[in-house]
Enzyme design. Structure first.
Site, short mmCIF file in Angstrom:
data_model
loop_
_atom_site.label_atom_id
_atom_site.label_comp_id
_atom_site.label_asym_id
_atom_site.label_seq_id
_atom_site.Cartn_x
_atom_site.Cartn_y
_atom_site.Cartn_z
N ARG A 1 0.63 17.46 20.63
CA ARG A 1 1.79 17.19 21.48
C ARG A 1 1.99 18.34 22.49
NH1 ARG A 1 6.34 19.42 23.54
NH2 ARG A 1 6.54 20.56 21.57
N ASP A 2 2.34 19.51 22.01
CA ASP A 2 2.66 20.63 22.91
C ASP A 2 1.42 21.04 23.71
OD1 ASP A 2 4.20 22.60 24.07
OD2 ASP A 2 4.19 23.94 22.35
N HIS B 1 8.11 29.82 16.74
CA HIS B 1 7.13 29.22 17.68
C HIS B 1 6.89 30.26 18.78
CE1 HIS B 1 5.74 25.45 19.98
NE2 HIS B 1 5.73 26.38 20.91
N HIS C 1 4.59 32.17 21.82
CA HIS C 1 3.58 31.98 22.88
C HIS C 1 2.91 33.32 23.13
CE1 HIS C 1 5.17 28.04 24.91
NE2 HIS C 1 4.93 27.90 23.63
N CYS D 1 1.51 28.15 29.44
CA CYS D 1 2.92 28.41 29.63
C CYS D 1 3.37 27.71 30.91
CB CYS D 1 3.20 29.90 29.74
SG CYS D 1 4.94 30.25 30.09
N ASN E 1 0.70 28.55 24.10
CA ASN E 1 0.75 28.49 22.65
C ASN E 1 -0.25 29.43 21.97
OD1 ASN E 1 2.75 26.43 22.32
ND2 ASN E 1 1.25 24.96 23.11
MG MG Z 1 4.81 25.83 22.86
#
Ligand code: MG
Length: 293
Positions: free
Chosen positions: A16-17, A208, A210, A241, A250
């Site tokens: 997804r991300d 979460h 980055h 990003c 990520n």
């Molecule tokens: Mg992310």
């Protein structure tokens, strides 16, 4: 034998991300295979897709079909993003049993990202949360821009804790604190972790991070020291990003797993199988983009 505190749960967000901002259309078969391989790799939670408006994010317009085609492995939680009631209808259509809701730590980000206030985001997902609870779904709440905001700049840890507490009290099963722009620093992570853990039980808190500024693993260490045992990452580091085009976004799952194992933590992830998943999705992305022909 390792104690329970040496177990770290990794939430794999790549499908997804990682894929949602990819401009080249990715065939559904490649997405399904990616998710199935991540299931084989042993991730306990896989964020599989999002029921956002297909017109806004065409890449994920196939969300219902993806959820109906993947091989759902017992013991794996397939998480899906639900932005509103229309999205929830599609989630029901797709027979999902775990959903994620989004809000933010700053008013400026909420307004820019979803066009409403923080209160407005809660008002929007209140009916979704209620129906999800009625349907016995597992619910994750995200707090975006918890360590820095592209519009508001610095973020007050008390503001993060306040939003996290509201998510928890609203009935979320897990609250994920996100460094959306990758600006977090370890000392700040220690502060925010301690503050948020006062209002959400530690075992229901996730981070979460980055890697935009190369500090994701240092931030993981700070969160581990503070007691966090749930981290998000993306296979292959997929998903840049959105606020720093071209920069890493990520944290890569393979880097996180290697790092945690080096520190003596257990993740339950098969690193060879993860490498296979990464290799195949990279190839599928290259083909979708028309590279390497
Ligand atoms: Mg992310």
């Amino acid at each position: 034998m390792m104690s329970a505190s040496n177990l770290v749960r990794i939430v794999e967000v790549g499908p997804r991300d990682g894929l949602q901002n990819e401009p080249a259309p990715i065939p559904i078969a490649a997405k399904v295979r990616f998710i199935d391989q991540l299931s084989l790799a042993g991730f306990p939670v896989i964020e599989a897709t999002s029921f956002v408006n297909p017109k806004a994010v065409p890449q994920l317009a196939d969300a219902v079909e993806v959820m109906h085609t993947i091989q759902r492995t017992p013991g794996v939680r397939y998480l899906t993003l639900v932005p509103n009631e229309r999205g929830f209808e599609r989630a029901l259509e797709a027979d999902v049993d775990a959903i994620a809701l989004f809000t933010a730590a700053t008013e400026a980000f909420a307004q820019a990202n979803v066009g409403t206030s923080i209160d407005g985001t809660f008002a929007r997902f209140a009916p979704v949360l209620e129906q999800a609870r009625d349907a016995d779904m597992w619910v994750r709440g995200y707090v975006s821009v918890a360590f820095g905001c592209p519009y508001a700049g610095a973020v007050d840890p008390d503001a993060v804790a306040s939003v996290a507490e509201r998510l928890w009290e609203a009935g979320c099963d897990e609250v994920a604190i996100a460094d959306t722009i990758g600006s977090a620093e370890p000392e700040q992570v220690a502060t925010v972790t301690a503050r948020v853990a006062e209002v959400v039980p530690m075992e229901h808190l996730a981070m979460h991070f980055h890697d935009t500024n190369g500090r994701a693993l240092a931030n993981v260490d700070a969160a581990l020291a503070g007691g966090i045992r749930i981290f998000d990452s993306s296979a292959g580091g997929l998903g840049g990003c959105p606020f720093a085009p071209g920069a890493p976004g990520n944290l890569a799952s393979e880097a996180l797993v290697a790092h945690l194992e080096q520190l003596g933590y257990e993740t339950g992830i098969d690193r060879d199988q993860l490498a296979l998943a990464v290799g195949e999705i990279r190839l599928a992305l290259a083909v979708a983009r028309g590279e390497g022909a």
